[in-house]
Design a protein around this motif. Structure first.
Motif, PDB file in Angstrom:
ATOM      1  N   TRP A 153      94.568 -98.721  -6.327  1.00 47.89           N
ATOM      2  CA  TRP A 153      95.549 -98.659  -7.398  1.00 47.89           C
ATOM      3  C   TRP A 153      96.617 -97.603  -7.120  1.00 47.89           C
ATOM      4  O   TRP A 153      97.792 -97.806  -7.404  1.00 47.89           O
ATOM      5  N   ARG A 154      96.189 -96.464  -6.577  1.00 53.56           N
ATOM      6  CA  ARG A 154      97.140 -95.373  -6.334  1.00 53.56           C
ATOM      7  C   ARG A 154      98.149 -95.724  -5.244  1.00 53.56           C
ATOM      8  O   ARG A 154      99.182 -95.081  -5.140  1.00 53.56           O
ATOM      9  N   GLU A 155      97.861 -96.731  -4.440  1.00 53.12           N
ATOM     10  CA  GLU A 155      98.841 -97.215  -3.467  1.00 53.12           C
ATOM     11  C   GLU A 155      99.971 -97.966  -4.166  1.00 53.12           C
ATOM     12  O   GLU A 155     101.070 -98.073  -3.628  1.00 53.12           O
ATOM     13  N   GLU A 156      99.700 -98.482  -5.348  1.00 54.65           N
ATOM     14  CA  GLU A 156     100.682 -99.282  -6.086  1.00 54.65           C
ATOM     15  C   GLU A 156     101.406 -98.504  -7.177  1.00 54.65           C
ATOM     16  O   GLU A 156     102.505 -98.885  -7.575  1.00 54.65           O
ATOM     17  N   ALA A 157     100.801 -97.446  -7.695  1.00 55.62           N
ATOM     18  CA  ALA A 157     101.405 -96.719  -8.814  1.00 55.62           C
ATOM     19  C   ALA A 157     100.965 -95.257  -8.810  1.00 55.62           C
ATOM     20  O   ALA A 157      99.843 -94.941  -8.418  1.00 55.62           O
ATOM     21  N   ASP A 158     101.867 -94.398  -9.260  1.00 58.03           N
ATOM     22  CA  ASP A 158     101.587 -92.971  -9.391  1.00 58.03           C
ATOM     23  C   ASP A 158     101.193 -92.710 -10.843  1.00 58.03           C
ATOM     24  O   ASP A 158     102.036 -92.786 -11.746  1.00 58.03           O
ATOM     25  N   PHE A 159      99.919 -92.453 -11.073  1.00 56.96           N
ATOM     26  CA  PHE A 159      99.405 -92.245 -12.422  1.00 56.96           C
ATOM     27  C   PHE A 159      98.149 -91.396 -12.338  1.00 56.96           C
ATOM     28  O   PHE A 159      97.642 -91.126 -11.256  1.00 56.96           O
ATOM     29  N   VAL A 160      97.652 -90.960 -13.493  1.00 58.94           N
ATOM     30  CA  VAL A 160      96.416 -90.184 -13.538  1.00 58.94           C
ATOM     31  C   VAL A 160      95.394 -90.914 -14.407  1.00 58.94           C
ATOM     32  O   VAL A 160      95.748 -91.701 -15.282  1.00 58.94           O
ATOM     33  N   VAL A 161      94.136 -90.631 -14.120  1.00 55.75           N
ATOM     34  CA  VAL A 161      93.040 -91.109 -14.951  1.00 55.75           C
ATOM     35  C   VAL A 161      92.356 -89.877 -15.517  1.00 55.75           C
ATOM     36  O   VAL A 161      92.055 -88.931 -14.781  1.00 55.75           O
TER      37      VAL A 161
END
Length: 163
Positions: A72-80
């Motif tokens: 997922w982090r390859e597709e979007a910059d976000f945090v969990v």
């Protein structure tokens, strides 16, 4: 009586705002430091997942998110952000579980359930998607295998709105 009324009004105001904006509540991180949940999520979209040690679906959801996270982090910059709602007696167990499971995301411990109340969480698992400005854009209760993908789809929609 005045203090009680004032406190009740403040609580209602926090509850009303929490439906739209991530509240500015202090919670404990894995290192034992009190931090603002709003600061943790600031500037990036976030998935915020509430869990407890007695909730098997919660742990299944967090494991599924963790398994997909690298891709997922390859597709979007976000945090969990995983928020344990376990009280002070169970906080050490919650910390041990999060560490033993090797979760690659931010773990917070809401032992007094202040954040849980501010976000109107009644049952776990409950997950939220928050945009980069701290606005709550989606909420999901319960877990069935694959429902973590729906959370990530909301993150991708936020990414596409920025373009």
């Amino acid at each position: 009586m005045k203090k009680l009324l004032s406190l009740l009004c403040a609580l209602l105001a926090v509850t009303a705002v929490s439906a739209q904006q991530l509240p500015d509540v202090m919670v404990e991180n894995a290192e034992g430091k009190m931090i603002s949940v709003r600061e943790v999520a600031q500037g990036k979209p976030a998935i915020i997942a509430y869990w407890s040690i007695a909730c098997k679906p919660c742990i299944q959801e967090l494991n599924a998110i963790n398994d997909a996270l690298e891709e997922w982090r390859e597709e979007a910059d976000f945090v969990v952000i995983a928020v344990s709602t376990d009280d002070a007696r169970l906080k050490a167990s919650a910390k041990a579980i999060s560490k033993a499971r090797g979760w690659e995301f931010i773990c917070l411990f809401d032992e007094n359930q202040t954040l849980k109340r501010a976000m109107n969480v009644s049952l776990t698992p409950q997950s939220f998607v928050v945009d980069a400005n701290g606005h709550i854009v989606a909420s999901h209760s319960g877990y069935t295998p694959g429902s973590e993908e729906a959370l990530f789809e909301k993150i991708l929609k936020l990414k596409n709105k920025k373009k």
